[in-house]
Motif scaffolding. Structure first.
Motif, PDB file in Angstrom:
ATOM      1  N   ASN A 321      25.268  12.079 -24.119  1.00  0.00           N
ATOM      2  CA  ASN A 321      26.357  12.321 -25.057  1.00  0.00           C
ATOM      3  C   ASN A 321      27.417  13.226 -24.439  1.00  0.00           C
ATOM      4  O   ASN A 321      28.593  13.155 -24.792  1.00  0.00           O
ATOM      5  N   ARG A 328      33.336  10.793 -33.694  1.00  0.00           N
ATOM      6  CA  ARG A 328      32.908  10.930 -35.091  1.00  0.00           C
ATOM      7  C   ARG A 328      33.237   9.681 -35.905  1.00  0.00           C
ATOM      8  O   ARG A 328      32.518   9.349 -36.849  1.00  0.00           O
ATOM      9  N   GLN A 349      19.181   4.560 -29.320  1.00  0.00           N
ATOM     10  CA  GLN A 349      19.804   5.634 -30.082  1.00  0.00           C
ATOM     11  C   GLN A 349      21.320   5.621 -29.911  1.00  0.00           C
ATOM     12  O   GLN A 349      22.065   5.888 -30.860  1.00  0.00           O
ATOM     13  N   LYS A 350      21.754   5.310 -28.703  1.00  0.00           N
ATOM     14  CA  LYS A 350      23.199   5.225 -28.450  1.00  0.00           C
ATOM     15  C   LYS A 350      23.818   4.094 -29.272  1.00  0.00           C
ATOM     16  O   LYS A 350      24.891   4.264 -29.874  1.00  0.00           O
ATOM     17  N   SER A 352      22.683   2.820 -32.080  1.00  0.00           N
ATOM     18  CA  SER A 352      22.662   3.237 -33.485  1.00  0.00           C
ATOM     19  C   SER A 352      23.815   4.188 -33.799  1.00  0.00           C
ATOM     20  O   SER A 352      24.473   4.068 -34.843  1.00  0.00           O
ATOM     21  N   SER A 353      24.096   5.110 -32.879  1.00  0.00           N
ATOM     22  CA  SER A 353      25.182   6.078 -33.094  1.00  0.00           C
ATOM     23  C   SER A 353      26.535   5.379 -33.167  1.00  0.00           C
ATOM     24  O   SER A 353      27.386   5.733 -33.997  1.00  0.00           O
ATOM     25  N   LYS A 356      27.017   3.574 -36.502  1.00  0.00           N
ATOM     26  CA  LYS A 356      27.303   4.490 -37.606  1.00  0.00           C
ATOM     27  C   LYS A 356      28.776   4.869 -37.673  1.00  0.00           C
ATOM     28  O   LYS A 356      29.319   5.050 -38.770  1.00  0.00           O
ATOM     29  N   CYS A 387      20.196   2.351 -39.883  1.00  0.00           N
ATOM     30  CA  CYS A 387      21.663   2.342 -39.952  1.00  0.00           C
ATOM     31  C   CYS A 387      22.117   0.992 -40.506  1.00  0.00           C
ATOM     32  O   CYS A 387      22.263   0.020 -39.761  1.00  0.00           O
TER      33      CYS A 387
END
Length: 476
Positions: A321, A328, A349-350, A352-353, A356, A387
């Protein structure tokens, strides 16, 4: 036995038919119509009409405005040839281009495209080609000079000569004033040469530079610059990129080091597409490097984002990150491309972020990057939280191979993307889409095995409500 005798009327009809068939209808056409027809033919076919008659000898030379010196068939087998044969074919290609340039009689051309394995030995001819294209007021100039690995090591690439930028044409700088697209591959350019191109080409909309060894500081700044698309790939001496106040810039593509190249973007109101493939070979990153770019000034307007981070180093999720902070919110993002690395335990995880922060995303491309020499990555893929996404419709997996890391991505998307309509599994690797070099037989066999695996294994996991295509499909 009586011999059948044809009536005189039948014989007359047959003679008339023969005469009609022997009439050269094409030669009866006006020069304007013939020129129009020739302008639609590929260069080799148009040039071949010169043997038809004396009238046709130079007709193609006046009519052909798109000079694309296509040699894809030859390039497909080029790497497997002996050095002597490769040199012979390069010489023949240069002779062909030289001949066309010398014979061309038209007042102007639209495109001049060269694509072949050519190095600095042919500099004198390449210089003449560039000068010819500029004198003919070409709108598109493409020099794709392919080098083999041994030539890259010898730094044997062609260098763009400063003298061509200082030429005074009979009509001033009209050659530069017409140029809209400039693509240079293995053409060595300096910072000064790029600056002169930007200043001398008032309508230049697309600038692409690949493998320029001496490009160090690239600067495109000021309202007079007409650039819409800027592409920089594999310029490994590069230290900085500054793009400011270029009001019409729509897309930016970068492929290179991410820990040593500083990047300044400012006042680019139309920038909606960024593709970045960055290589990290040391950590922590220097302040202001590409890897730490937040793109905060461009984020609200971005519609397309492509991101690939590669390294021989191991990073945890927080370090990843830090390399490229996930924003954001990407309120207008509709198209996202992410690299799936076999060694990236935090890839899920990346993903999913990004889902979002991209509520209006409609298409997702997962670019698989697998090593053919290293064993499959055995570490457990990190888990990602729930998500739910309501707008993503199409997912494309490019470069698919029968590796177990892919299934968790597909399963995660099936569970969380409520609007998903289609999943495309494409075994092709991206590097073969545009190099001109042919695939090895082994690569073709790998693709076949990958496609069969996707059909018999991965496709079973996809619900019947979602269309699953396991083949070569270009999704728009």
């Amino acid at each position: 036995m009586k011999r059948k005798v044809c009536p005189t009327s039948e014989i007359d009809d047959q003679n008339k038919s023969i005469k009609l068939e022997s009439v050269d209808r094409i030669s009866e056409l006006s020069d304007d119509i013939i020129s129009s027809i020739l302008s639609l033919l590929p260069l080799k076919e148009a040039e071949a009409t010169s043997i038809l008659s004396s009238r046709w000898r130079y007709m193609w030379a006046f009519s052909t405005r798109n000079l694309y010196f296509d040699a894809d068939e030859c390039l497909r087998h080029f790497p497997a040839l002996s050095r002597e044969l490769r040199d012979q074919k390069s010489r023949r290609y240069v002779d062909w281009v030289d001949h066309v340039v010398e014979q061309h009689r038209g007042s102007g051309i639209e495109q001049f495209r060269v694509c072949f394995r050519l190095n600095s030995r042919f500099a004198s001819s390449i210089d003449k080609w560039i000068e010819f294209a500029l004198e003919k007021r070409a709108q598109v100039l493409v020099l794709e000079l392919l080098l083999l690995s041994d030539e890259c090591l010898r730094k044997d690439s062609y260098t763009f000569p400063q003298k061509l930028l200082d030429l005074n044409y009979s009509n001033g700088c009209i050659g530069f004033e017409s140029l809209k697209v400039l693509e240079l591959t293995n053409v060595d350019v300096t910072d000064e040469v790029v600056q002169q191109f930007l200043s001398k080409c008032p309508v230049l909309e697309r600038l692409s530079i690949y493998y320029a060894r001496n490009l160090v500081n690239l600067k495109a700044a000021g309202p007079s610059i007409a650039l819409k698309h800027l592409v920089i790939r594999h310029c490994f001496a590069l230290k900085s990129i500054e793009v400011c106040d270029v009001a019409g810039l729509i897309s930016f593509t970068y492929d290179g080091y991410g820990d040593e190249v500083s990047l300044l973007f400012f006042n680019l109101p139309l920038l909606v597409g960024i593709h970045a493939c960055i290589y990290i070979h040391k950590f922590p990153l220097i302040r202001g490097s590409f890897g730490q770019l937040s793109l905060s000034s461009c984020l609200p307007q971005l519609e397309t984002l492509g991101l690939s981070i590669r390294s021989h180093l191991y990073f945890d999720f927080e370090q990843l990150n830090d390399i490229f902070p996930i924003p954001r919110l990407l309120p207008n993002l509709k198209h996202l491309e992410l690299a799936v690395l076999e060694t990236d335990a935090y890839g899920l995880q990346k993903l999913s972020s990004f889902l979002k922060v991209s509520p209006h995303l409609q298409r997702l491309v997962l670019q698989c990057i697998f090593s053919s020499t290293e064993p499959p990555f055995e570490e457990q893929l990190g888990q990602a939280g729930e998500c739910k996404h309501h707008n993503l419709k199409v997912v494309q997996v490019v470069g698919y191979r029968a590796r177990k890391i892919i299934a968790p991505y597909v399963n995660y998307l099936i569970k969380n993307v409520l609007s998903l309509e289609k999943i495309v599994i494409d075994p092709r690797r991206r590097e073969f889409h545009y190099t001109g070099m042919g695939k090895r037989i082994e690569e073709v066999e790998e693709e076949r095995k990958a496609r069969d695996h996707a059909i018999h294994q991965l496709k079973k996991q996809v619900p019947s409500t979602i269309e699953c295509v396991c083949n070569y499909v270009d999704v728009e």
